[in-house]
Write a protein that holds these residues in place. Structure first.
Motif, PDB file in Angstrom:
ATOM      1  N   GLU A 128       3.543 -11.487 -12.778  1.00 44.59           N
ATOM      2  CA  GLU A 128       4.955 -11.251 -12.342  1.00 44.59           C
ATOM      3  C   GLU A 128       4.609 -12.072 -10.858  1.00 44.59           C
ATOM      4  OE1 GLU A 128       6.824  -6.629 -13.623  1.00 44.59           O
ATOM      5  OE2 GLU A 128       5.701  -7.251 -11.251  1.00 44.59           O
ATOM      6  N   ALA A 129       3.518 -12.037 -10.078  1.00 43.86           N
ATOM      7  CA  ALA A 129       3.585 -12.403  -8.701  1.00 43.86           C
ATOM      8  C   ALA A 129       3.096 -14.472  -9.018  1.00 43.86           C
ATOM      9  CB  ALA A 129       2.413 -12.160  -7.964  1.00 43.86           C
ATOM     10  N   TYR A 130       2.602 -14.346 -10.665  1.00 47.29           N
ATOM     11  CA  TYR A 130       2.696 -16.137 -10.451  1.00 47.29           C
ATOM     12  C   TYR A 130       3.133 -16.730 -11.431  1.00 47.29           C
ATOM     13  CZ  TYR A 130      -2.721 -14.997  -9.693  1.00 47.29           C
ATOM     14  OH  TYR A 130      -4.377 -14.694  -8.985  1.00 47.29           O
ATOM     15  N   THR A 131       4.193 -15.544 -12.597  1.00 50.70           N
ATOM     16  CA  THR A 131       5.138 -16.440 -12.567  1.00 50.70           C
ATOM     17  C   THR A 131       6.050 -16.864 -11.457  1.00 50.70           C
ATOM     18  OG1 THR A 131       4.332 -15.837 -14.514  1.00 50.70           O
ATOM     19  CG2 THR A 131       6.815 -15.974 -14.462  1.00 50.70           C
ATOM     20  N   TRP A 132       6.751 -15.339 -10.504  1.00 55.91           N
ATOM     21  CA  TRP A 132       8.167 -16.045 -10.264  1.00 55.91           C
ATOM     22  C   TRP A 132       7.198 -16.562  -9.043  1.00 55.91           C
ATOM     23  CZ3 TRP A 132       8.250  -9.578  -9.668  1.00 55.91           C
ATOM     24  CH2 TRP A 132       9.121  -9.295 -11.015  1.00 55.91           C
ATOM     25  N   THR A 133       6.153 -16.979  -8.941  1.00 54.77           N
ATOM     26  CA  THR A 133       5.825 -18.131  -7.741  1.00 54.77           C
ATOM     27  C   THR A 133       5.427 -19.811  -8.291  1.00 54.77           C
ATOM     28  OG1 THR A 133       3.303 -17.101  -7.530  1.00 54.77           O
ATOM     29  CG2 THR A 133       4.941 -16.125  -6.217  1.00 54.77           C
ATOM     30  N   GLU A 134       5.659 -19.683  -9.445  1.00 51.67           N
ATOM     31  CA  GLU A 134       4.993 -21.059 -10.405  1.00 51.67           C
ATOM     32  C   GLU A 134       3.736 -21.239 -10.382  1.00 51.67           C
ATOM     33  OE1 GLU A 134       8.147 -23.486  -9.228  1.00 51.67           O
ATOM     34  OE2 GLU A 134       9.458 -23.357 -10.570  1.00 51.67           O
ATOM     35  N   GLY A 135       2.845 -19.994  -9.998  1.00 49.94           N
ATOM     36  CA  GLY A 135       1.446 -20.768 -10.025  1.00 49.94           C
ATOM     37  C   GLY A 135       1.376 -20.655  -8.139  1.00 49.94           C
ATOM     38  N   ARG A 136       1.949 -20.355  -7.615  1.00 50.81           N
ATOM     39  CA  ARG A 136       1.414 -20.693  -6.114  1.00 50.81           C
ATOM     40  C   ARG A 136       0.982 -19.564  -5.182  1.00 50.81           C
ATOM     41  NH1 ARG A 136       6.006 -22.143  -3.323  1.00 50.81           N
ATOM     42  NH2 ARG A 136       7.250 -21.910  -5.052  1.00 50.81           N
ATOM     43  N   VAL A 179       0.825  -1.232   0.398  1.00 48.32           N
ATOM     44  CA  VAL A 179       0.158  -0.060   0.271  1.00 48.32           C
ATOM     45  C   VAL A 179       1.037   1.431  -0.180  1.00 48.32           C
ATOM     46  CG1 VAL A 179      -2.174  -1.144   1.385  1.00 48.32           C
ATOM     47  CG2 VAL A 179      -0.469  -0.496   2.543  1.00 48.32           C
ATOM     48  N   SER A 180       1.435   1.316  -0.785  1.00 52.98           N
ATOM     49  CA  SER A 180       3.507   1.954  -0.663  1.00 52.98           C
ATOM     50  C   SER A 180       3.226   3.236  -2.103  1.00 52.98           C
ATOM     51  CB  SER A 180       4.428   1.383  -0.918  1.00 52.98           C
ATOM     52  OG  SER A 180       4.619   1.162  -2.144  1.00 52.98           O
ATOM     53  N   GLY A 181       2.353   2.933  -2.850  1.00 52.92           N
ATOM     54  CA  GLY A 181       1.854   3.775  -4.158  1.00 52.92           C
ATOM     55  C   GLY A 181       3.543   4.210  -4.764  1.00 52.92           C
ATOM     56  N   GLN A 182       4.220   3.174  -4.782  1.00 54.75           N
ATOM     57  CA  GLN A 182       5.632   2.974  -5.234  1.00 54.75           C
ATOM     58  C   GLN A 182       5.183   1.554  -5.990  1.00 54.75           C
ATOM     59  OE1 GLN A 182       9.220   3.678  -2.237  1.00 54.75           O
ATOM     60  NE2 GLN A 182       7.054   4.288  -1.260  1.00 54.75           N
ATOM     61  N   ALA A 183       5.531   1.881  -7.463  1.00 60.77           N
ATOM     62  CA  ALA A 183       5.591   0.349  -8.609  1.00 60.77           C
ATOM     63  C   ALA A 183       6.576   0.007  -8.234  1.00 60.77           C
ATOM     64  CB  ALA A 183       5.649   1.130  -9.645  1.00 60.77           C
ATOM     65  N   LYS A 184       6.589  -1.409  -8.205  1.00 62.66           N
ATOM     66  CA  LYS A 184       7.783  -2.118  -8.379  1.00 62.66           C
ATOM     67  C   LYS A 184       8.618  -2.510  -7.443  1.00 62.66           C
ATOM     68  CE  LYS A 184       6.996  -2.496 -13.158  1.00 62.66           C
ATOM     69  NZ  LYS A 184       6.489  -3.641 -13.697  1.00 62.66           N
ATOM     70  N   ARG A 185       7.552  -2.705  -6.397  1.00 59.34           N
ATOM     71  CA  ARG A 185       8.731  -2.803  -4.872  1.00 59.34           C
ATOM     72  C   ARG A 185       8.784  -4.494  -5.156  1.00 59.34           C
ATOM     73  NH1 ARG A 185      10.086   1.429  -1.171  1.00 59.34           N
ATOM     74  NH2 ARG A 185      10.873  -0.053  -0.501  1.00 59.34           N
ATOM     75  N   PHE A 186       7.600  -4.859  -5.370  1.00 57.59           N
ATOM     76  CA  PHE A 186       7.537  -6.073  -4.365  1.00 57.59           C
ATOM     77  C   PHE A 186       7.941  -7.099  -5.997  1.00 57.59           C
ATOM     78  CE2 PHE A 186       3.669  -6.844  -2.091  1.00 57.59           C
ATOM     79  CZ  PHE A 186       3.997  -6.270  -1.352  1.00 57.59           C
ATOM     80  N   ASP A 187       9.672  -6.755  -6.140  1.00 60.57           N
ATOM     81  CA  ASP A 187      10.370  -7.082  -7.439  1.00 60.57           C
ATOM     82  C   ASP A 187      10.616  -8.744  -7.034  1.00 60.57           C
ATOM     83  OD1 ASP A 187      12.431  -7.591  -5.645  1.00 60.57           O
ATOM     84  OD2 ASP A 187      13.655  -6.092  -6.495  1.00 60.57           O
ATOM     85  N   ARG A 188      11.574  -9.030  -7.874  1.00 59.99           N
ATOM     86  CA  ARG A 188      11.248 -11.232  -8.482  1.00 59.99           C
ATOM     87  C   ARG A 188      11.459 -11.285  -7.203  1.00 59.99           C
ATOM     88  NH1 ARG A 188      12.466 -13.596 -13.719  1.00 59.99           N
ATOM     89  NH2 ARG A 188      12.841 -15.792 -12.906  1.00 59.99           N
TER      90      ARG A 188
END
Length: 597
Positions: free
Chosen positions: A465-473, A425-434
């Motif tokens: 990004e979220a699904y790909t980096w966690t292999e759908g988990r 909830v930061s308003g900062q893009a891409k902070r949840f990076d790979r």
């Protein structure tokens, strides 16, 4: 659906209950009554005829009627209505059904090259035919909500002065001090039940947009109607313009607001207080929703007025409710227990702290002490992990300053704390990076990743990004909508954690019960109700919120729960109806044309 039936001189008029407000209905009946008397040659007395004539003079006909967006039907006026209401020759001869009008609107909408052009087209439709606008929006809510509200409304606010067509709502400035009640009285509707007000300082994640932030109250209230069934005539958008510190706007010749730096301190507080008091005077029983105020004002204004008047802050309480609802749903997938979760927030502003507070309440209900519940909520702000050793903390952040080693960045906090869920909830893009998302996947079999910042340009990570980096988990939710994602042949439907799942239902419940205040318990009840509306089918495709086409059904369930709570806690100021559910259903606005003759 209940009917209001009026009969005079063999003329029968039927109105769907609450679809036409009392003032308009009265004026209309006066007109029809006079028409009936004149047609029948009824000479029941000059005084009676004069009273009818006076009532007729207040009801729009001809051009005035087709330019009244609340009453206009456009080409859907029937032959009888055109004759009786002075419309012959003012409209094309072909009479269209509302379904045909919807088809025309959608045809034109699809031809628009950009979402901003679609936004302008839809708001123009709202300005000329509200019934048709809400019919189009309600029937196509999944496709059009991103146009009417986030993310497109953010772009619209950035260019509000350039695309300005027609004023909406009430604008208040420092020059209006001492006259705020008088200015509210200029509004053409007197029975107002829902007010959304902003000062434009923190519009979405876009910052200080001053008076250009009016797009947010207007958009929110459109969703109150489309998603919650609130009669549009009962709503009022308000912008309190105390200036802006946005230099781009101050230099823009097309800026629509006051061209001076933002005023703070006593002058600001006095204007806000006068506004709140004026609402009680002019619109008693109205609920005030504070929207997109900066952190420095949001918490303290809520604290100051929450126990005095019927009000809430959507960025603090509405966001908290929808986020906690998403966590309730996510735990149905993971099989975890709420009291065992550890949640790490990126962002310690209104949305983050508000969600932490409501989550603590939910954990206390689950059996934890308040102290233990708070220790399961951790925050990272712009300077790193919030811990007791930091000396720069003030206000609500101090509540969540725990004993722990300091971590300078978010990834370090994830590795150290090993949370079960991260909430952006930061308003900062891409902070949840790979690296962050892969760390969450390494720590948890089913990591909960909520990227809730708006608009899309500000999101911490995308669904793909979220699904790909966690292999759908990953169990993913976002503030803005994302398309479906296919990973290893499985389709995921990301849930949108939009406050629209909460505030329309809360508003309807408060309005139906005439509640005197809006409590935190209401938002926890709303969160539980929303989570209960998520089906097993939704969960199987990774969706932690119900599909948007079910939004009215969901809002009605929340409205019932809120009204029940208001009556049980002694917050309702009107007697409970014999059948509460039936009564709430009777209040729901349906965008359908009413027969005028």
């Amino acid at each position: 659906m209940y009917k209001i039936v009026y009969e005079e001189n063999d003329v029968v008029i039927r109105f769907e209950k609450d679809l036409i407000d009392q003032e308009t209905m009265s004026r209309f009946l006066g007109r029809i009554s006079l028409q009936s008397m004149l047609k029948k040659g009824n000479a029941s007395g000059a005084a009676a005829r004069m009273r009818m004539k006076n009532r007729l003079s207040t009801f729009p006909t001809g051009f005035d009627l087709i330019r009244d967006p609340a009453l206009n039907k456009g080409t859907a006026f029937t032959a009888e209505e055109r004759e009786a209401l002075g419309l012959r020759g003012l409209l094309p001869p072909r009479i269209h059904s509302i379904d045909e009008q919807v088809e025309r609107v959608l045809w034109n909408l699809r031809k628009k090259p950009t979402d901003l052009e679609r936004y302008i087209f839809l708001t123009s439709l709202q300005d000329r035919n509200k019934t048709l606008f809400y019919r189009v929006l309600l029937d196509n809510i999944e496709d059009l909500m991103p146009i009417v509200y986030t993310p497109t409304v953010g772009l619209a606010c950035l260019q509000y002065g350039n695309i300005f067509r027609r004023p909406r709502g009430i604008y208040l400035t420092l020059e209006d001090r001492g006259r705020v009640a008088e200015i509210l009285g200029n509004w053409h509707r007197k029975d107002i039940r829902i007010i959304v007000v902003t000062d434009g300082e923190r519009i979405l994640g876009l910052g200080d947009l001053g008076a250009d932030g009016m797009g947010i109250p207007v958009g929110k209230l459109a969703l109150y109607t489309a998603c919650g069934g609130i009669q549009p005539s009962l709503t009022l958008p308000v912008t309190i313009d105390v200036g802006t510190n946005n230099e781009v706007l101050l230099k823009d010749p097309l800026y629509i607001g006051c061209r001076h730096p933002r005023v703070r301190g006593e002058e600001y507080d006095d204007l806000i207080e006068e506004f709140v008091l004026a609402v009680q005077q002019m619109f008693p029983g109205a609920m005030i929703q504070f929207e997109d105020f900066a952190n420095r004002n949001a918490f303290r204004l809520l604290q100051q007025y929450r126990d005095q008047v019927c009000c809430f802050n959507d960025d603090i309480q509405g966001t908290a409710s929808v986020t906690v609802a998403g966590l309730f749903s996510a735990l149905r997938i993971t099989g975890g227990d709420l009291k065992d979760q550890k949640v790490l927030f990126l962002g310690a502003g209104e949305a983050g702290i508000g969600t932490g507070d409501l989550l603590v309440s939910a954990m206390v209900d689950a059996g934890l002490s308040q102290e233990d519940a708070r220790r399961r909520c951790w925050f990272v702000d712009s300077k790193g992990l919030i811990v007791k050793s930091r000396t720069d903390l003030t206000g609500h952040k101090l509540t969540y300053a725990h004993d722990h080693e300091y971590c300078a960045d978010f990834l370090a906090a994830v590795e150290s704390l090993r949370p079960t869920a991260i909430i952006g909830v930061s308003g900062q893009a891409k902070r949840f990076d790979r690296q962050v998302v892969e760390a969450m996947a390494r720590i948890n079999e089913r990591p909960i990743v909520f990227s809730l910042s708006n608009p899309t340009s500000k999101t911490e990570c995308t669904a793909e990004e979220a699904y790909t980096w966690t292999e759908g988990r990953a169990i993913f939710a976002s503030g803005s909508p994302f398309d479906d994602v296919v990973i290893n042949g499985k389709k995921f439907k990301p849930g949108q954690g939009n406050n629209v799942y909460i505030f329309p239902g809360v508003g309807m419940g408060v309005m139906a019960s005439w509640a005197t205040s809006v409590t935190d318990e209401m938002f926890l009840v709303a969160a539980r109700t929303l989570a209960a509306e998520v089906s097993e089918t939704d969960l199987r495709v990774g969706r932690v919120y119900p599909p948007l086409p079910r939004i009215r059904e969901v809002s009605q369930a929340i409205a019932m729960a809120i009204a029940e709570l208001a009556y049980s806690k002694g917050l309702a100021s009107r007697q409970r109806p014999e059948d509460l559910e039936d009564y709430i259903t009777s209040l729901v606005y349906e965008p359908e044309y009413q027969p005028y003759v």
